[in-house]
Each structure stands twice: as structure tokens, then as C-alpha cells.
Write a protein that holds these residues in place. Structure first.
Motif, PDB file in Angstrom:
ATOM      1  N   VAL A 219      50.245  37.230  44.325  1.00 54.71           N
ATOM      2  CA  VAL A 219      49.506  38.493  44.444  1.00 54.71           C
ATOM      3  C   VAL A 219      49.790  39.101  45.810  1.00 54.71           C
ATOM      4  O   VAL A 219      49.721  38.402  46.829  1.00 54.71           O
TER       5      VAL A 219
ATOM      6  N   THR B 184      53.613  45.246  45.644  1.00 55.57           N
ATOM      7  CA  THR B 184      52.876  44.317  44.803  1.00 55.57           C
ATOM      8  C   THR B 184      53.778  43.150  44.422  1.00 55.57           C
ATOM      9  O   THR B 184      54.991  43.210  44.564  1.00 55.57           O
TER      10      THR B 184
ATOM     11  N   LYS C  19      46.819  41.949  39.118  1.00 53.09           N
ATOM     12  CA  LYS C  19      48.232  42.245  39.347  1.00 53.09           C
ATOM     13  C   LYS C  19      48.429  43.437  40.280  1.00 53.09           C
ATOM     14  O   LYS C  19      49.445  43.540  40.967  1.00 53.09           O
TER      15      LYS C  19
ATOM     16  N   ASP D 221      42.984  41.285  34.422  1.00 46.40           N
ATOM     17  CA  ASP D 221      44.380  40.922  34.723  1.00 46.40           C
ATOM     18  C   ASP D 221      45.118  42.072  35.396  1.00 46.40           C
ATOM     19  O   ASP D 221      45.897  41.863  36.336  1.00 46.40           O
TER      20      ASP D 221
END
Length: 215
Positions: free
Chosen positions: A139, A214, A199, A195
Motif C-alpha cells: 500500500v 499508489t 488500494k 478494498d
């Protein structure tokens, strides 16, 4: 879920479990808000930004950042406000977590997260829980760890809780905790949104040397 707790140095939010942001008027802007990108809220000290899903409300602060679907009256205590879905980020130290690794911190925090989100008077306490995930994740370009539980409450909706811990993108010595709590209800956001938010967490821009990309 109960709203995120208020933190020292944060903006908005009253201290204690379930106190975060309860006193704020809808869409009221706090003065001297930390810089945020469109569509994100930033925990300046942690150096991370959370994505704000469509229709959700977000709040940035010097210590702590949160996104929420908004509040409704808690099922077991009508004097309190609960959330269908909420995600909250803060430095581990601010949450009094002493574990030194992401895995140890996530495993230690999940029970606390579950209790603060669904325990106590708001939902009449937790009857049982089931572990759904306990795994390493990438992450914000960091190697983190997450634990997710499904909890059964005595009154009202059951819920999903998740504790994600990762090193700060701007300080390898700092651990960041991201707590999520979603009701299990047709009125609540789908688990897939948890989720998507996970993300979408990224290094905050303008608060350090992170690239902002990211995982």
C-alpha cells in the motif's frame, strides 16, 4: 460502525471511542485545514492520503484523516451516532500502539478496532468474530499488513472491521494505522469499497519526499 475517535492535535472530533466528528455541522469546513488533493483527505503526520469515494465525506487533519458515509442513530443506544461505513488513518503512536512491525501492530489493533467500531453500547457489544484475512499487502509503495474480521453484534447490523498497518511513506520509523468499519446491510457500502479504499491509499503530496504513487 462508531465514528473515528478524536485525537490530540486533530481538527474536529471529540475524544474517546465513537466521538470523532460528532459535533460538526454537515459539510462545515474547519479553519486552517491541511492541504489536500481533490478526491483525497490527508493525515499530515502519517504522510498518507485516503481516497474519498463518491458521496462520502472526508476530513483531513494534522494528526488523523477520515472518510465516512455519514451518521445515523446507533441501534442499541439512540443517543449516539454510528456510521454505515468509515475509514480512519492515524500514526500508530497516537493510538498508543507499541508494536514495532506492521504485522504485529495490525494483529494487535484489530481487536481494539472491533471494540471501538462495534462494541460497547452502540451495537450492544460483539457476540463473536470470524477472521476473513490476515496477510501482507503493498500500500502506498510500502510493505504493510492487514487483518480483517467479520463481527456479530447483539443488536443492529453486524459489521466488517479491518486494521491495516504500513510504514509511513515519509518516515520509515513511523507506523501508520488505517482502521475500517463497514456495517453489513443493504444500506451500507459493499465490502468491495473497503478494498478500493485500501488500494487507493497513497503517499501524501506536499508533506514530504514521497512520490505519491499508489501500490
Amino acid at each position: 460502525a462508531s465514528p473515528a475517535p478524536g485525537l490530540p492535535g486533530g481538527q474536529g472530533g471529540q475524544g474517546g471511542p465513537g466521538g470523532g466528528g460528532r459535533s460538526q455541522a454537515p459539510d462545515q469546513q474547519q479553519p486552517q485545514q491541511p492541504p489536500s488533493e481533490d478526491g483525497y483527505v490527508t493525515d499530515v503526520m502519517s504522510g498518507v492520503s485516503l481516497p474519498v469515494p463518491d458521496g462520502w465525506k472526508g476530513q483531513s487533519a494534522t494528526i488523523g484523516a477520515s472518510v465516512s458515509t455519514g451518521t445515523y442513530t446507533c441501534p442499541a443506544d439512540t443517543s449516539q451516532k454510528c456510521e454505515r461505513g468509515g475509514v480512519f488513518a492515524a500514526p500508530a503512536q497516537a493510538l498508543k500502539i507499541t508494536a514495532r512491525t506492521a504485522e504485529a501492530a495490525a494483529k494487535a489493533d484489530i481487536a481494539v478496532n472491533a471494540k471501538e467500531s462495534y462494541g460497547g453500547k452502540a451495537y450492544g457489544a460483539i457476540s463473536s468474530h470470524q477472521e476473513l484475512k490476515s496477510e501482507p499487502v503493498s500500500v502506498a509503495g510500502q510493505k504493510g499488513y492487514l487483518v480483517r474480521w467479520k463481527v456479530v453484534t447483539k443488536k443492529g447490523d453486524d459489521g466488517y472491521v479491518q486494521s491495516l498497518v504500513l510504514p509511513s511513506p515519509h518516515s520509515a520509523d513511523m507506523l501508520v494505522v488505517v482502521r475500517s468499519g463497514f456495517d453489513i446491510s443493504s444500506k451500507a457500502p459493499a465490502l468491495s469499497v473497503m478494498d478500493e479504499i485500501t488500494k487507493g491509499i497513497k503517499a501524501a503530496s506536499g508533506t514530504g519526499s514521497g512520490s505519491g504513487q499508489t501500490a
